[in-house]
Design a protein around this motif. Sequence first.
Motif, PDB file in Angstrom:
ATOM      1  N   UNK A   1       6.326   7.709  30.334  1.00  0.00           N
ATOM      2  CA  UNK A   1       7.465   8.008  31.204  1.00  0.00           C
ATOM      3  C   UNK A   1       7.876   6.761  31.977  1.00  0.00           C
ATOM      4  N   UNK A   2       9.181   6.493  31.979  1.00  0.00           N
ATOM      5  CA  UNK A   2       9.750   5.399  32.761  1.00  0.00           C
ATOM      6  C   UNK A   2      10.812   5.969  33.696  1.00  0.00           C
ATOM      7  N   UNK A   3      10.944   5.347  34.849  1.00  0.00           N
ATOM      8  CA  UNK A   3      11.988   5.703  35.813  1.00  0.00           C
ATOM      9  C   UNK A   3      12.834   4.458  36.038  1.00  0.00           C
ATOM     10  N   UNK A   4      14.130   4.558  35.728  1.00  0.00           N
ATOM     11  CA  UNK A   4      14.963   3.361  35.749  1.00  0.00           C
ATOM     12  C   UNK A   4      16.318   3.638  36.386  1.00  0.00           C
ATOM     13  N   UNK A   5      16.938   2.553  36.790  1.00  0.00           N
ATOM     14  CA  UNK A   5      18.362   2.545  37.116  1.00  0.00           C
ATOM     15  C   UNK A   5      18.975   1.379  36.356  1.00  0.00           C
ATOM     16  N   UNK A   6      19.754   1.688  35.344  1.00  0.00           N
ATOM     17  CA  UNK A   6      20.410   0.619  34.593  1.00  0.00           C
ATOM     18  C   UNK A   6      21.417  -0.113  35.474  1.00  0.00           C
ATOM     19  N   UNK A   7      21.938   0.576  36.466  1.00  0.00           N
ATOM     20  CA  UNK A   7      22.946  -0.030  37.341  1.00  0.00           C
ATOM     21  C   UNK A   7      22.338  -1.089  38.254  1.00  0.00           C
ATOM     22  N   UNK A   8      21.183  -0.786  38.851  1.00  0.00           N
ATOM     23  CA  UNK A   8      20.555  -1.738  39.774  1.00  0.00           C
ATOM     24  C   UNK A   8      19.514  -2.611  39.088  1.00  0.00           C
ATOM     25  N   UNK A   9      19.051  -2.176  37.908  1.00  0.00           N
ATOM     26  CA  UNK A   9      18.010  -2.911  37.198  1.00  0.00           C
ATOM     27  C   UNK A   9      16.606  -2.458  37.520  1.00  0.00           C
ATOM     28  N   UNK A  10      16.460  -1.551  38.471  1.00  0.00           N
ATOM     29  CA  UNK A  10      15.124  -1.074  38.828  1.00  0.00           C
ATOM     30  C   UNK A  10      14.450  -0.419  37.617  1.00  0.00           C
ATOM     31  N   UNK A  11      13.220  -0.819  37.358  1.00  0.00           N
ATOM     32  CA  UNK A  11      12.444  -0.234  36.271  1.00  0.00           C
ATOM     33  C   UNK A  11      12.704  -0.828  34.904  1.00  0.00           C
ATOM     34  N   UNK A  12      13.747  -1.635  34.761  1.00  0.00           N
ATOM     35  CA  UNK A  12      14.099  -2.148  33.437  1.00  0.00           C
ATOM     36  C   UNK A  12      13.120  -3.222  32.956  1.00  0.00           C
ATOM     37  N   UNK A  13      12.549  -3.991  33.869  1.00  0.00           N
ATOM     38  CA  UNK A  13      11.596  -5.025  33.455  1.00  0.00           C
ATOM     39  C   UNK A  13      10.357  -4.392  32.824  1.00  0.00           C
ATOM     40  N   UNK A  14       9.861  -3.319  33.429  1.00  0.00           N
ATOM     41  CA  UNK A  14       8.688  -2.636  32.872  1.00  0.00           C
ATOM     42  C   UNK A  14       9.006  -2.043  31.507  1.00  0.00           C
ATOM     43  N   UNK A  15      10.197  -1.490  31.356  1.00  0.00           N
ATOM     44  CA  UNK A  15      10.630  -0.940  30.074  1.00  0.00           C
ATOM     45  C   UNK A  15      10.707  -2.041  29.011  1.00  0.00           C
ATOM     46  N   UNK A  16      11.262  -3.185  29.364  1.00  0.00           N
ATOM     47  CA  UNK A  16      11.374  -4.291  28.413  1.00  0.00           C
ATOM     48  C   UNK A  16       9.996  -4.799  27.996  1.00  0.00           C
ATOM     49  N   UNK A  17       9.090  -4.919  28.940  1.00  0.00           N
ATOM     50  CA  UNK A  17       7.738  -5.380  28.611  1.00  0.00           C
ATOM     51  C   UNK A  17       7.042  -4.395  27.675  1.00  0.00           C
ATOM     52  N   UNK A  18       7.260  -3.125  27.906  1.00  0.00           N
ATOM     53  CA  UNK A  18       6.683  -2.102  27.030  1.00  0.00           C
ATOM     54  C   UNK A  18       7.198  -2.272  25.598  1.00  0.00           C
ATOM     55  N   UNK A  19       8.499  -2.473  25.445  1.00  0.00           N
ATOM     56  CA  UNK A  19       9.065  -2.646  24.108  1.00  0.00           C
ATOM     57  C   UNK A  19       8.486  -3.868  23.410  1.00  0.00           C
ATOM     58  N   UNK A  20       8.325  -4.950  24.134  1.00  0.00           N
ATOM     59  CA  UNK A  20       7.769  -6.161  23.535  1.00  0.00           C
ATOM     60  C   UNK A  20       6.327  -5.936  23.082  1.00  0.00           C
ATOM     61  N   UNK A  21       5.561  -5.203  23.880  1.00  0.00           N
ATOM     62  CA  UNK A  21       4.173  -4.908  23.486  1.00  0.00           C
ATOM     63  C   UNK A  21       4.131  -4.027  22.245  1.00  0.00           C
ATOM     64  N   UNK A  22       4.979  -3.015  22.210  1.00  0.00           N
ATOM     65  CA  UNK A  22       4.989  -2.109  21.062  1.00  0.00           C
ATOM     66  C   UNK A  22       5.416  -2.855  19.804  1.00  0.00           C
ATOM     67  N   UNK A  23       6.387  -3.731  19.949  1.00  0.00           N
ATOM     68  CA  UNK A  23       6.854  -4.474  18.774  1.00  0.00           C
ATOM     69  C   UNK A  23       5.753  -5.361  18.200  1.00  0.00           C
ATOM     70  N   UNK A  24       4.916  -5.914  19.057  1.00  0.00           N
ATOM     71  CA  UNK A  24       3.847  -6.797  18.591  1.00  0.00           C
ATOM     72  C   UNK A  24       2.635  -6.037  18.071  1.00  0.00           C
ATOM     73  N   UNK A  25       2.527  -4.766  18.422  1.00  0.00           N
ATOM     74  CA  UNK A  25       1.360  -3.985  18.002  1.00  0.00           C
ATOM     75  C   UNK A  25       1.420  -3.718  16.503  1.00  0.00           C
ATOM     76  N   UNK A  26       0.273  -3.683  15.828  1.00  0.00           N
ATOM     77  CA  UNK A  26       0.266  -3.381  14.388  1.00  0.00           C
ATOM     78  C   UNK A  26       0.825  -1.989  14.117  1.00  0.00           C
ATOM     79  N   UNK A  27       1.621  -1.862  13.065  1.00  0.00           N
ATOM     80  CA  UNK A  27       2.127  -0.565  12.638  1.00  0.00           C
ATOM     81  C   UNK A  27       1.043   0.167  11.846  1.00  0.00           C
ATOM     82  N   UNK A  28       1.144   1.498  11.736  1.00  0.00           N
ATOM     83  CA  UNK A  28       0.111   2.266  11.022  1.00  0.00           C
ATOM     84  C   UNK A  28      -0.153   1.782   9.606  1.00  0.00           C
ATOM     85  N   UNK A  29       0.877   1.266   8.925  1.00  0.00           N
ATOM     86  CA  UNK A  29       0.710   0.836   7.534  1.00  0.00           C
ATOM     87  C   UNK A  29       0.357  -0.638   7.407  1.00  0.00           C
ATOM     88  N   UNK A  30       0.283  -1.356   8.549  1.00  0.00           N
ATOM     89  CA  UNK A  30      -0.011  -2.793   8.490  1.00  0.00           C
ATOM     90  C   UNK A  30      -1.476  -3.028   8.134  1.00  0.00           C
TER      91      UNK A  30
END
Length: 263
Positions: A234-263
């Motif tokens: 769960x994330x809590x964000x305001x796209x208008x003010x930017x609150x919470x967006x940094x944590x969301x972006x970091x999460x996406x970067x971590x997930x992208x780097x994580x091995x996929x199930x078929x890797x």
Amino acid sequence: MCTECGCGLSGEPAQGGRQSMVHGPEHPHVHSSEAGTGPGSHSQVVPVQRALLEKNQRLAERNRGFFRAKNLLVLNIMSAPGSGKTTFIEATAQALAGRARLGVIVGDLATDNDAARLRAAGIPAIQVSTGTVCHLDAAMVSRAAQQLDLDSLDLLCIENVGNLVCPADFDLGEDLRVVLMSVTEGEDKPLKYPPLFHSAHVAVLTKCDLAAAAGFNRDLALANLRRISHHARIFEVSARTGDGMAAWAEYLLRVRQAPKPDD
């Protein structure tokens, strides 16, 4: 699905007062308002629905394999209309600027307003106009993806049609299902639409800068989300003010780097 919300249905009353409604090419069956009779009877429609979903699942798996070969992280972003999907995607691109490149497939019944808005912000975007169909499916996504330069992207956001019912049934080939719920919608959306919220890997509370003005009960909303989306991040964000967006972006970067199930 279409028998529950009527997506893609059109037609005029037929002879004898019956309403015959024919789906488009993605929904190749006919409904009749006379229950249990004619080509639209429940006994005939259900097997066609099952075949439709099975076909979509096969196409979704093909999409998933193709996207993974391109080393893309793919998000299926779903919500009710007006929850702020497009603004959230814009803010996500800004939060990832210089670290990951993002492209978008946008689904709407009509207009290309959202895709045009994203392109104006420098984000590659393709519009899918679904007509009367209230969800994207794997075939639509496959066709749209061919119009993007996927080799130049790191993330692909699929902005689904604003709907909390039908998108739950249709895998698009995504890695993450992301459901948005704005504070202006109230606290009980997960309880009213459990299939979609239960299927989500991520739940995002949006427009949090409006929480006080909307009289939003944060604790109740989080409790409802955890009750239905108990496995979701769960994330809590305001796209208008930017609150919470940094944590969301970091999460996406971590997930992208994580091995996929078929890797």
